[in-house]
Design a protein around this motif. Structure first.
Motif, short mmCIF file in Angstrom:
data_model
loop_
_atom_site.label_atom_id
_atom_site.label_comp_id
_atom_site.label_asym_id
_atom_site.label_seq_id
_atom_site.Cartn_x
_atom_site.Cartn_y
_atom_site.Cartn_z
N ASN A 175 0.77 -1.24 0.00
CA ASN A 175 0.00 0.00 0.00
C ASN A 175 0.81 1.30 0.00
OD1 ASN A 175 -2.99 -0.90 0.44
ND2 ASN A 175 -1.80 -2.16 1.85
N LEU A 176 2.07 1.24 0.40
CA LEU A 176 2.89 2.46 0.45
C LEU A 176 3.71 2.61 -0.82
CD1 LEU A 176 4.59 2.80 3.96
CD2 LEU A 176 2.78 4.22 3.02
N PRO A 177 3.85 3.84 -1.34
CA PRO A 177 4.78 4.03 -2.46
C PRO A 177 6.22 3.83 -1.98
CG PRO A 177 3.97 6.14 -1.64
CD PRO A 177 3.18 5.08 -0.94
N GLU A 178 7.10 3.37 -2.86
CA GLU A 178 8.48 3.09 -2.47
C GLU A 178 9.21 4.34 -2.03
OE1 GLU A 178 10.92 0.90 -5.09
OE2 GLU A 178 9.58 -0.82 -5.21
N THR A 179 8.74 5.50 -2.45
CA THR A 179 9.39 6.75 -2.07
C THR A 179 9.18 7.07 -0.59
OG1 THR A 179 7.41 7.92 -2.83
CG2 THR A 179 9.26 7.78 -4.37
N ARG A 180 8.23 6.42 0.03
CA ARG A 180 7.96 6.67 1.45
C ARG A 180 8.70 5.63 2.28
NH1 ARG A 180 2.06 8.33 4.05
NH2 ARG A 180 2.97 9.57 5.74
N ARG A 181 9.81 6.04 2.84
CA ARG A 181 10.69 5.11 3.54
C ARG A 181 10.22 4.85 4.98
NH1 ARG A 181 15.17 4.00 0.74
NH2 ARG A 181 16.40 3.40 2.56
N ILE A 182 10.78 3.79 5.54
CA ILE A 182 10.40 3.35 6.88
C ILE A 182 11.67 3.16 7.71
CG2 ILE A 182 9.30 1.50 8.22
CD1 ILE A 182 7.68 0.86 5.65
N ASN A 183 11.60 3.53 8.97
CA ASN A 183 12.71 3.28 9.90
C ASN A 183 12.19 2.39 11.04
OD1 ASN A 183 15.63 4.49 10.55
ND2 ASN A 183 14.55 4.11 12.47
N ILE A 184 12.94 1.35 11.35
CA ILE A 184 12.57 0.46 12.45
C ILE A 184 13.64 0.52 13.53
CG2 ILE A 184 12.30 -1.95 13.14
CD1 ILE A 184 10.83 -2.45 10.53
N SER A 185 13.20 0.84 14.74
CA SER A 185 14.07 0.81 15.92
C SER A 185 13.61 -0.36 16.79
CB SER A 185 13.97 2.12 16.70
OG SER A 185 14.52 3.19 15.97
N ARG A 186 14.56 -1.20 17.13
CA ARG A 186 14.24 -2.41 17.89
C ARG A 186 15.18 -2.52 19.10
NH1 ARG A 186 15.92 -7.68 17.92
NH2 ARG A 186 17.57 -7.19 16.42
N GLU A 187 14.62 -2.90 20.24
CA GLU A 187 15.42 -3.09 21.45
C GLU A 187 16.17 -1.81 21.84
OE1 GLU A 187 14.30 -5.76 22.87
OE2 GLU A 187 16.02 -7.10 22.87
N ILE A 188 15.50 -0.67 21.79
CA ILE A 188 16.13 0.61 22.12
C ILE A 188 16.72 0.57 23.53
CG2 ILE A 188 15.67 3.07 22.55
CD1 ILE A 188 13.57 2.97 20.36
N SER A 189 17.97 1.00 23.65
CA SER A 189 18.75 1.09 24.89
C SER A 189 19.25 -0.25 25.40
CB SER A 189 17.97 1.81 26.01
OG SER A 189 17.09 0.93 26.69
N LYS A 190 18.97 -1.33 24.67
CA LYS A 190 19.43 -2.66 25.10
C LYS A 190 20.68 -3.08 24.33
CE LYS A 190 14.72 -4.02 26.30
NZ LYS A 190 13.60 -4.96 26.05
N ILE A 191 21.26 -4.20 24.70
CA ILE A 191 22.53 -4.66 24.12
C ILE A 191 22.40 -4.89 22.61
CG2 ILE A 191 24.22 -6.54 24.10
CD1 ILE A 191 23.65 -6.93 27.08
N HIS A 192 21.29 -5.47 22.19
CA HIS A 192 21.11 -5.83 20.78
C HIS A 192 20.25 -4.80 20.04
CE1 HIS A 192 23.09 -9.61 21.59
NE2 HIS A 192 22.23 -9.87 22.55
#
Length: 228
Positions: A175-192
């Motif tokens: 559903n999203l155009p490729e020009t609309r990018r995505i950022n994923i943050s996972r395990e913020i402040s943790k080791i991994h």
């Protein structure tokens, strides 16, 4: 002086608890926690011995009136904490705060650890206007909510669980155009901790090849301005 303190707790690194939060947790009469086992680990780390009681989505409707009555009758001070982050943001808290306001009980929310703002800032996407959607419905209402999100021109922030991330990325890919990018943050402040940026398709390929763990914040870039 407030009777109810909303206390943000670390989302990973226990060192992120503020000095003021520690001081309040030591001085209140009671602490109400989403999961007392999780909270006691934090309290033990800081040698805090305040009595702790359960307050979560399954009992809040049953205990909120009792808590409010006790605050009024005994003039006690309490703290509300969730397992991680700020209570009331996709966690129990709204009902108690709302009842307190109705009864003119002073409430103070302390600043502190959260996953929302770090994920937004480190995405590199515009932060002047953004919309926060929390967790999407699992089934009922999901399609309509997703449509609303996709058509929102602002920078968008969502929470997602590890076992539903691939489903969400697949929906965004369609559903999203490729020009609309995505950022994923996972395990913020943790080791991994992981912070990765790309199209929905690129991120889908990345996470398909690994076991996804931890708390996830997904940020979608704002719609580019149309050239006149």
């Amino acid at each position: 002086m407030a009777n109810i303190f909303i206390i943000p707790t670390p989302i990973g690194n226990l060192g992120d608890l503020t000095f003021r939060s520690k001081n309040v947790l030591e001085k209140v009469d009671k602490i109400f926690a989403e999961d007392t086992r999780t909270t006691k680990k934090l309290l033990s780390h800081y040698s805090i011995n305040t009595p702790t009681f359960s307050y979560h989505q399954y009992n809040e409707h049953h205990v909120v009136e009792k808590i409010i009555s006790e605050i009024i009758e005994k003039d006690i001070k309490i703290a509300l904490v969730s397992d991680a982050g700020t209570p009331g943001i996709s966690d129990p808290g709204f009902l108690l705060i709302n009842k307190a306001k109705q009864n003119k009980i002073p409430v103070s929310c302390l600043p502190g650890a959260t996953s929302l703002i770090p994920a937004l800032v480190q995405s590199g996407f515009p932060t002047d206007e953004f919309s926060f959607y929390g967790f999407l419905p699992h089934k009922k209402g999901r399609k309509g909510k997703l449509s609303k999100i996709i058509n929102n021109p602002h920078t968008l922030v969502l929470f997602e669980s590890p076992h539903r991330l691939l489903k969400l990325l697949s929906e965004l890919k369609e559903n999203l155009p490729e020009t609309r990018r995505i950022n994923i943050s996972r395990e913020i402040s943790k080791i991994h901790e992981e912070n990765i940026n790309g199209t929905a398709e690129e991120l889908l390929l990345h996470f398909q090849n690994k076991k996804v763990k931890g708390e996830i914040v997904l940020v979608i870039d704002k719609l580019p301005k149309k050239i006149k």
